[in-house]
Design a protein around this motif. Structure first.
Motif, PDB file in Angstrom:
ATOM      1  N   ALA A   1       0.763  -1.127  -0.047  1.00  0.00           N
ATOM      2  CA  ALA A   1      -0.019  -0.013  -0.072  1.00  0.00           C
ATOM      3  C   ALA A   1       0.945   1.188  -0.144  1.00  0.00           C
ATOM      4  CB  ALA A   1      -0.837   0.024   1.126  1.00  0.00           C
ATOM      5  N   ALA A   2       2.250   1.326   0.655  1.00  0.00           N
ATOM      6  CA  ALA A   2       2.823   2.240   1.025  1.00  0.00           C
ATOM      7  C   ALA A   2       3.415   2.692  -0.521  1.00  0.00           C
ATOM      8  CB  ALA A   2       4.059   2.108   1.807  1.00  0.00           C
ATOM      9  N   LEU A   3       3.909   1.324  -1.246  1.00  0.00           N
ATOM     10  CA  LEU A   3       4.322   1.712  -2.721  1.00  0.00           C
ATOM     11  C   LEU A   3       3.413   2.451  -3.484  1.00  0.00           C
ATOM     12  CD1 LEU A   3       6.521   1.204  -4.706  1.00  0.00           C
ATOM     13  CD2 LEU A   3       5.501  -1.032  -5.209  1.00  0.00           C
ATOM     14  N   GLN A   4       2.079   2.327  -3.542  1.00  0.00           N
ATOM     15  CA  GLN A   4       1.362   2.859  -4.266  1.00  0.00           C
ATOM     16  C   GLN A   4       1.003   4.283  -3.813  1.00  0.00           C
ATOM     17  OE1 GLN A   4      -0.374   2.058  -6.928  1.00  0.00           O
ATOM     18  NE2 GLN A   4      -1.287   3.963  -7.133  1.00  0.00           N
ATOM     19  N   LEU A   5       0.893   4.607  -2.630  1.00  0.00           N
ATOM     20  CA  LEU A   5       0.501   5.855  -2.014  1.00  0.00           C
ATOM     21  C   LEU A   5       1.803   6.720  -1.959  1.00  0.00           C
ATOM     22  CD1 LEU A   5      -1.868   5.109   1.119  1.00  0.00           C
ATOM     23  CD2 LEU A   5      -2.424   5.832  -1.389  1.00  0.00           C
ATOM     24  N   PHE A   6       2.842   6.350  -1.435  1.00  0.00           N
ATOM     25  CA  PHE A   6       3.981   7.096  -1.426  1.00  0.00           C
ATOM     26  C   PHE A   6       4.667   7.151  -2.743  1.00  0.00           C
ATOM     27  CE2 PHE A   6       5.246   5.394   3.119  1.00  0.00           C
ATOM     28  CZ  PHE A   6       4.150   5.770   3.717  1.00  0.00           C
ATOM     29  N   GLY A   7       4.444   6.183  -3.533  1.00  0.00           N
ATOM     30  CA  GLY A   7       5.293   6.401  -4.897  1.00  0.00           C
ATOM     31  C   GLY A   7       4.502   6.751  -5.978  1.00  0.00           C
ATOM     32  N   ASP A   8       3.136   7.040  -5.752  1.00  0.00           N
ATOM     33  CA  ASP A   8       2.318   7.529  -6.828  1.00  0.00           C
ATOM     34  C   ASP A   8       1.562   8.693  -6.058  1.00  0.00           C
ATOM     35  OD1 ASP A   8       0.676   7.963  -8.966  1.00  0.00           O
ATOM     36  OD2 ASP A   8      -0.245   6.050  -9.153  1.00  0.00           O
ATOM     37  N   SER A   9       0.418   8.636  -5.959  1.00  0.00           N
ATOM     38  CA  SER A   9      -0.567   9.772  -5.229  1.00  0.00           C
ATOM     39  C   SER A   9      -1.109   9.258  -4.046  1.00  0.00           C
ATOM     40  CB  SER A   9      -1.485  10.115  -6.317  1.00  0.00           C
ATOM     41  OG  SER A   9      -2.278  11.170  -5.770  1.00  0.00           O
ATOM     42  N   PRO A  10      -1.019  10.161  -2.935  1.00  0.00           N
ATOM     43  CA  PRO A  10      -0.788  11.618  -2.776  1.00  0.00           C
ATOM     44  C   PRO A  10       0.835  11.623  -2.373  1.00  0.00           C
ATOM     45  CG  PRO A  10      -1.646  10.948  -0.758  1.00  0.00           C
ATOM     46  CD  PRO A  10      -1.507   9.604  -1.695  1.00  0.00           C
ATOM     47  N   GLY A  11       1.679  10.625  -2.429  1.00  0.00           N
ATOM     48  CA  GLY A  11       2.960  10.976  -1.819  1.00  0.00           C
ATOM     49  C   GLY A  11       3.092  10.597  -0.325  1.00  0.00           C
ATOM     50  N   TYR A  12       4.367  10.169   0.000  1.00  0.00           N
ATOM     51  CA  TYR A  12       4.713  10.388   1.473  1.00  0.00           C
ATOM     52  C   TYR A  12       3.954  11.243   2.203  1.00  0.00           C
ATOM     53  CZ  TYR A  12       7.233  10.150   5.933  1.00  0.00           C
ATOM     54  OH  TYR A  12       7.742  10.108   7.171  1.00  0.00           O
ATOM     55  N   ARG A  13       4.215  12.499   2.062  1.00  0.00           N
ATOM     56  CA  ARG A  13       4.174  13.650   2.845  1.00  0.00           C
ATOM     57  C   ARG A  13       2.538  13.959   3.135  1.00  0.00           C
ATOM     58  NH1 ARG A  13       8.922  14.017   0.730  1.00  0.00           N
ATOM     59  NH2 ARG A  13      10.672  14.954   1.837  1.00  0.00           N
ATOM     60  N   ALA A  14       1.873  13.395   2.180  1.00  0.00           N
ATOM     61  CA  ALA A  14       0.527  13.644   2.044  1.00  0.00           C
ATOM     62  C   ALA A  14      -0.184  12.469   2.583  1.00  0.00           C
ATOM     63  CB  ALA A  14      -0.183  14.072   0.892  1.00  0.00           C
ATOM     64  N   THR A  15       0.294  11.432   3.033  1.00  0.00           N
ATOM     65  CA  THR A  15      -0.114  10.148   3.481  1.00  0.00           C
ATOM     66  C   THR A  15      -0.569  10.207   4.934  1.00  0.00           C
ATOM     67  OG1 THR A  15       0.477   9.054   1.588  1.00  0.00           O
ATOM     68  CG2 THR A  15      -0.296   7.653   3.421  1.00  0.00           C
ATOM     69  N   THR A  16      -1.691   9.618   5.514  1.00  0.00           N
ATOM     70  CA  THR A  16      -1.841   9.415   6.646  1.00  0.00           C
ATOM     71  C   THR A  16      -1.899   7.946   7.073  1.00  0.00           C
ATOM     72  OG1 THR A  16      -4.202   9.257   6.751  1.00  0.00           O
ATOM     73  CG2 THR A  16      -3.219  11.585   6.840  1.00  0.00           C
ATOM     74  N   VAL A  17      -1.658   7.787   8.662  1.00  0.00           N
ATOM     75  CA  VAL A  17      -1.775   6.238   8.945  1.00  0.00           C
ATOM     76  C   VAL A  17      -3.001   5.536   8.677  1.00  0.00           C
ATOM     77  CG1 VAL A  17      -1.911   4.731  10.923  1.00  0.00           C
ATOM     78  CG2 VAL A  17      -0.058   6.525  10.775  1.00  0.00           C
ATOM     79  N   ALA A  18      -4.003   6.381   8.831  1.00  0.00           N
ATOM     80  CA  ALA A  18      -5.346   5.862   8.307  1.00  0.00           C
ATOM     81  C   ALA A  18      -5.523   5.614   6.882  1.00  0.00           C
ATOM     82  CB  ALA A  18      -6.533   7.067   8.738  1.00  0.00           C
ATOM     83  N   ALA A  19      -5.130   6.503   6.059  1.00  0.00           N
ATOM     84  CA  ALA A  19      -5.226   6.230   4.579  1.00  0.00           C
ATOM     85  C   ALA A  19      -4.442   4.973   4.261  1.00  0.00           C
ATOM     86  CB  ALA A  19      -4.772   7.516   3.756  1.00  0.00           C
TER      87      ALA A  19
END
Length: 219
Positions: A31-49
């Motif tokens: 999940a982190a590969l998708q969210l951090f590596g695409d959208s929204p990126g690491y800085r805009a990701t929350t633990v809940a998301a």
């Protein structure tokens, strides 16, 4: 938070606690590969998301990690491990080839692995940069590992008489910086060239660093 929550022990659904923990960790990293590596990126990701994307709960997140930074650190190491595995396999298969051919095989393997998934490029060259002193240390340490690999190849080439016998650490460090910049720009669409052309240029630069033995400037 003082530390991670303790994960449950024992067997459930035919899987041991260790197997369930490994599966949860893999799902969080996927999940982190998708969210951090695409959208929204690491800085805009929350633990809940991240937990929602992994199909797990926030409680399960804290059983595996303390912070999102821990996830990014683990993912950065994983992406580099995939690339290193590809490089070492290619190097083993290219054993005995002349230096130019061997360098081409190794760098084609590295470039193909890293650029096969744009999310890996973003994790390696963008999201990891400037997050914290801890991750900067990890990033530089991981880059030093690539420098060590190039220096080992250079020493082997020198033993075979294909390269000058000298200390290659500074040259290898500068070369790795060029590799990172060129592959990032290629993946971002800023380089008007094919991946083969990019690899050929990197190999050309590496061979220029590993200059053939010859007389010294004083000779």
């Amino acid at each position: 938070m003082a530390g991670r929550l303790r994960a449950p022990t024992g067997r459930y659904g035919g899987k041991s606690a260790a197997q369930r923990q490994a599966e949860r960790r893999r799902r969080f990293l996927d999940a982190a590969l998708q969210l951090f590596g695409d959208s929204p990126g690491y800085r805009a990701t929350t633990v809940a998301a991240l937990s929602e994307a992994a199909g797990l709960s926030t409680r399960q997140f804290y059983e595996e990690f303390r912070t999102l930074e821990d996830v990014l650190a683990a993912l950065h190491l994983q992406v580099n491990a995939w690339a290193e595995e590809a490089v070492r396999a290619a190097a083993a298969g290219a054993r005995g080839l002349p230096l130019a051919d061997r360098a081409a095989v190794i760098f084609r393997a590295y470039a193909a692995n890293v650029t096969a998934d744009p999310r890996r490029v973003r994790i390696t060259f963008v999201e990891i940069v400037g997050v914290s002193p801890r991750l900067e240390e990890q990033r530089l340490a991981r880059r030093a590992r690539w420098v060590d690999l190039i220096c080992a190849e250079a020493r082997s080439a020198a033993v075979r008489g294909e390269a000058a016998a000298r200390d290659y650490r500074l040259a290898a460090t500068a070369f790795i910086g060029g590799v990172n910049g060129l592959l990032h720009d290629y993946s971002a669409g800023w380089v008007d060239a094919t991946l083969d052309e990019v690899v050929d240029e990197l190999v050309h630069q590496l061979l220029a660093v590993l200059r053939p033995p010859g007389p010294s400037p004083e000779g």
